[in-house]
Write a protein that holds these residues in place. Structure first.
Motif, short mmCIF file in Angstrom:
data_model
loop_
_atom_site.label_atom_id
_atom_site.label_comp_id
_atom_site.label_asym_id
_atom_site.label_seq_id
_atom_site.Cartn_x
_atom_site.Cartn_y
_atom_site.Cartn_z
N ILE A 18 14.82 5.19 4.80
CA ILE A 18 13.53 5.50 5.43
C ILE A 18 13.18 4.36 6.39
CG2 ILE A 18 11.10 6.02 5.02
CD1 ILE A 18 11.92 6.80 2.12
N SER A 19 13.01 4.69 7.66
CA SER A 19 12.59 3.69 8.65
C SER A 19 11.08 3.81 8.85
CB SER A 19 13.33 3.88 9.97
OG SER A 19 13.06 5.16 10.51
N ILE A 73 2.85 9.86 3.81
CA ILE A 73 1.45 10.20 4.11
C ILE A 73 0.60 8.94 4.17
CG2 ILE A 73 -0.60 11.39 3.24
CD1 ILE A 73 1.46 13.31 4.43
N GLN A 74 0.85 8.00 3.23
CA GLN A 74 0.12 6.74 3.25
C GLN A 74 0.44 5.95 4.52
OE1 GLN A 74 -2.28 5.85 1.34
NE2 GLN A 74 -2.58 3.77 2.13
N ALA A 75 1.70 5.96 4.93
CA ALA A 75 2.09 5.29 6.17
C ALA A 75 1.34 5.88 7.36
CB ALA A 75 3.60 5.41 6.38
N THR A 76 1.24 7.19 7.39
CA THR A 76 0.52 7.87 8.48
C THR A 76 -0.95 7.42 8.49
OG1 THR A 76 1.99 9.78 8.28
CG2 THR A 76 -0.07 10.13 9.46
N ALA A 77 -1.54 7.29 7.30
CA ALA A 77 -2.94 6.84 7.20
C ALA A 77 -3.10 5.42 7.74
CB ALA A 77 -3.41 6.91 5.75
N LEU A 78 -2.03 4.62 7.66
CA LEU A 78 -2.06 3.24 8.14
C LEU A 78 -1.68 3.12 9.62
CD1 LEU A 78 -0.32 1.57 5.05
CD2 LEU A 78 -2.74 1.35 5.69
N GLY A 79 -1.45 4.27 10.27
CA GLY A 79 -1.09 4.24 11.69
C GLY A 79 0.38 3.93 11.93
N GLU A 106 7.39 11.38 0.01
CA GLU A 106 6.36 12.06 0.81
C GLU A 106 5.01 11.37 0.65
OE1 GLU A 106 4.61 15.04 3.39
OE2 GLU A 106 6.46 13.90 3.20
N ASN A 107 4.67 10.96 -0.57
CA ASN A 107 3.44 10.18 -0.77
C ASN A 107 3.44 8.95 0.12
OD1 ASN A 107 2.26 11.81 -2.75
ND2 ASN A 107 1.94 10.11 -4.16
N LEU A 108 4.58 8.25 0.13
CA LEU A 108 4.73 7.05 0.94
C LEU A 108 4.54 7.36 2.42
CD1 LEU A 108 7.45 4.37 0.41
CD2 LEU A 108 7.17 5.34 2.68
N SER A 151 0.83 -1.20 0.00
CA SER A 151 0.00 0.00 0.00
C SER A 151 0.87 1.26 0.00
CB SER A 151 -0.92 -0.02 1.23
OG SER A 151 -1.60 1.21 1.37
N MET A 152 1.93 1.28 0.81
CA MET A 152 2.83 2.43 0.86
C MET A 152 3.59 2.58 -0.45
SD MET A 152 4.34 2.39 4.75
CE MET A 152 4.56 0.62 4.93
N LEU A 153 4.00 1.45 -1.03
CA LEU A 153 4.73 1.51 -2.30
C LEU A 153 3.82 1.99 -3.43
CD1 LEU A 153 6.85 -1.79 -2.13
CD2 LEU A 153 7.40 0.49 -1.24
N GLU A 154 2.55 1.60 -3.38
CA GLU A 154 1.59 2.09 -4.37
C GLU A 154 1.44 3.61 -4.28
OE1 GLU A 154 0.12 1.09 -6.94
OE2 GLU A 154 0.08 -1.09 -6.88
N ALA A 155 1.42 4.12 -3.05
CA ALA A 155 1.31 5.58 -2.86
C ALA A 155 2.50 6.28 -3.50
CB ALA A 155 1.21 5.91 -1.37
N ALA A 156 3.70 5.71 -3.31
CA ALA A 156 4.90 6.28 -3.93
C ALA A 156 4.83 6.15 -5.45
CB ALA A 156 6.15 5.57 -3.40
N ARG A 157 4.33 5.02 -5.91
CA ARG A 157 4.23 4.74 -7.35
C ARG A 157 3.41 5.79 -8.08
NH1 ARG A 157 0.24 0.49 -9.66
NH2 ARG A 157 0.83 0.37 -11.85
#
Length: 203
Positions: free
Chosen positions: A159-160, A123-129, A119-121, A40-46
Motif C-alpha cells: 500500500i502506497s 478511509i482514514q487516510a482520505t480523511a487526512l487528505g 479499507e479502514n486505513l 492515526s491510519m494504523l489505529e483505523a486499521a486496528r
C-alpha cells in the motif's frame, strides 16, 4: 482541478470519504507524512472488524522519513511498472494476513478481515487528505524473504500512501490515468435481490 473531487455515479448518496477515496499515482515526493498521521491510519486499521475479534492482519510500515532502508527494500519488491510511480510515495506498507487462528487451525477469514482493515486505513487516510493506492503487483517470494515473514502469514498487498502532487506538476506520462473517470459496474451486476443473479431493485 482537485483530484480528490472526482465525480462518481451513485444510485443513492454515500459518505463523502467513500466518494473521495480513489487510487491515484501522482505523489508529491517532497512531502513526508507526520508520525501522528501514520499512527492515526494504523489505529483505523486496528479497529476493523474480524472473525472472533482475532485481528489477523500484520502490517510492515516502511516510512521513508524514518527508515529509508526498509522503504527501499519494499519498493524493490514491487513490479517495475508500480515502482515507476510508487517511488514518490513517502510511505509504503506491506499488508499480510494470518492463515491460522489462535488454536493454530486454518482461519479462512484472515484475508477477508485484512482487506477490511486496509479499507479502514484507506478511509482514514482520505480523511487526512492523503492518497492511497493498494497494489497486488509485487514479488511475494521476495517480500517474504526480505522481511523474514513466517510461512503462516500471507503477503496480500503493498500500500502506497502520500500527498497528491499539484495538478500542474503531474508528469505527462501519468496525467491521463490520473484524470480517468472512476468507473464501476452498474449496481445490478454485482448485487442480487434475495437469490443468485436476480438484480437488486434500485430507487
Amino acid at each position: 482541478c482537485n483530484m480528490f473531487n472526482k465525480k462518481i455515479d451513485v444510485n443513492a448518496p454515500v459518505h463523502e470519504l467513500i466518494a473521495k477515496r480513489w487510487s491515484g499515482r501522482a505523489y508529491d515526493p517532497k512531502k513526508m507524512i507526520a508520525r501522528k498521521e501514520i499512527i492515526s491510519m494504523l489505529e483505523a486499521a486496528r479497529w476493523a472488524p474480524s472473525c472472533f475479534g482475532y485481528q489477523p492482519w500484520r502490517y510492515i510500515v516502511c516510512d521513508k522519513a524514518s527508515n529509508k532502508l526498509s522503504w527501499e527494500k519494499l519498493l524493490k519488491c514491487l513490479s517495475e511498472g508500480n515502482q515507476s510511480w510508487a517511488q514518490n510515495a513517502p510511505l509504503l506498507l506491506l499488508a499480510t494476513a494470518d492463515s491460522k487462528n489462535s488454536k493454530n487451525d486454518t482461519n479462512r477469514w484472515g484475508e477477508y478481515d485484512t482487506g477490511a482493515a486496509s479499507e479502514n486505513l484507506s478511509i482514514q487516510a482520505t480523511a487526512l487528505g492523503l492518497m492511497v493506492h493498494q497494489m497486488g503487483g509485487f514479488d511475494l517470494v521476495m517480500a517474504r524473504r526480505k522481511f523474514n515473514i513466517p510461512e503462516r502469514y500471507v503477503p496480500m498487498a503493498v500500500i502506497s500512501i502520500g500527498y497528491q502532487l499539484k495538478e500542474d506538476e503531474i508528469p505527462e506520462g501519468i496525467k491521463e490515468r490520473e484524470h480517468n473517470d472512476r468507473v464501476r459496474n452498474i449496481i445490478e451486476e454485482n448485487f442480487f435481490e434475495g437469490e443468485w443473479q436476480k438484480p437488486i431493485e434500485t430507487l
